[in-house]
Enzyme design. Sequence first.
Site, PDB file in Angstrom:
ATOM      1  N   ALA A   1       0.853  -1.195   0.000  1.00  0.00           N
ATOM      2  CA  ALA A   1       0.000   0.000   0.000  1.00  0.00           C
ATOM      3  C   ALA A   1       0.883   1.237   0.000  1.00  0.00           C
ATOM      4  O   ALA A   1       1.233   1.767   1.051  1.00  0.00           O
ATOM      5  CB  ALA A   1      -0.929   0.004   1.207  1.00  0.00           C
TER       6      ALA A   1
ATOM      7  N   GLU B   1       0.945  19.167   0.740  1.00  0.00           N
ATOM      8  CA  GLU B   1       2.146  18.324   0.781  1.00  0.00           C
ATOM      9  C   GLU B   1       2.841  18.304  -0.575  1.00  0.00           C
ATOM     10  O   GLU B   1       4.075  18.373  -0.666  1.00  0.00           O
ATOM     11  CB  GLU B   1       1.776  16.912   1.213  1.00  0.00           C
ATOM     12  CG  GLU B   1       2.973  15.972   1.295  1.00  0.00           C
ATOM     13  CD  GLU B   1       2.602  14.579   1.776  1.00  0.00           C
ATOM     14  OE1 GLU B   1       3.484  13.702   1.750  1.00  0.00           O
ATOM     15  OE2 GLU B   1       1.433  14.361   2.181  1.00  0.00           O
TER      16      GLU B   1
END
Length: 385
Positions: free
Chosen positions: A132, A242
Amino acid sequence: MQNRLIFDQDHELFRDQVRKFVQKEVAPHVEHWRKQGRVDREIFRKAGDQGLLLMWADERYGGSGLTDLRYEQILYEEVIRYGDIGVFFTLHSRIVAPYLQRFGTDAQREQYLPGCVRGETILAVAMTEPDAGSDLAGMRARAEDRGDHWLLNGSKLYISNGLNADLVVVAARTQPENKYGIGLFLVEADWPGVSRTPLEKMGLDAQDTVILFFDNVRIPKANILGDATKGFAYLAEGLAEERLLGACQSLAHAQVAFDLTLEYVMSRKAFGKPIGTFQNSRFKLADLRSQLDCQQTWVDQLVLQMNAGTLSAEAAAAAKLLTSELEGRVMDECVQLHGSAGYMDEYRISRMYRDARISRIFAGTSEIMKEIIGRSLGLDDRKLK
């Protein structure tokens, strides 16, 4: 470098403050930190003393209330120019800490934010797993509701600030039947059942990166962030900022590489004259200078959009894509212009070349950025079928 128009006198005074701090407290230790694989914890406390951490935080937590992203942009630029790209103040301040501000309770903020502002509590975020990465819906770490506490099991990979971290925001599955049923938990790194193993990397030698393991870790109910099933949405909320910060980092890193190389080609001689006077050198550097200036102008405008609350996810993805790809090209050309010296670690450009490679991977790969941009154009196979 072109004259940048987004900074005022207060920003320039702040830049002078940061530059002096980095030259005094960071630069002398970079070689040692790169060899030991992490920065000393003390540098976070020193940055906290200077008011450089969580500048956006309210004064009651010890912050300055400066939400203007330009201050963080300046911090990035000066730390990278005079220190090292592996000093991850911004991860601590603008990527992890805002989860507490956005989704935490008053009690959680009172408990943790003052220490974060002072640099006594170092932060990390744990999302990625072996299966993931960009696809967070595939995570397997799980947190089970045991009535008076949560029980956390699993592992997390590639965790930055991982060795130094005192507090980690951990994403874990709370609804096995729902791929988006994820919670965010505040996990203290010294709790029983938490362990970490350092990872050896291609670059970013001063950045401590680890695998985190969670073996029946008991998490108090008070340490859940917001709704225990909405962590996926919470993570997505901060991605635009971000990625824009990633763009700021890539450009700052590339600008330094360019300047180092310009200085080198002006002093290095071949056939009796500086190699910078050869047409090949002039043309390559002219091309890089033009691209850097164009992208810097655009990213500066996106920073202003972020301040105004109008930055789109697609624009942030595009900025991250283009600047990280440009950073890679700049590093490659600059190593080439250094010749054999560019392959030697005694020259900073060699280390920067290795450090830069991760930029096209973290915070979403270049391929994922293209997916985001393409879908914003209506080119989504889920809708076109």
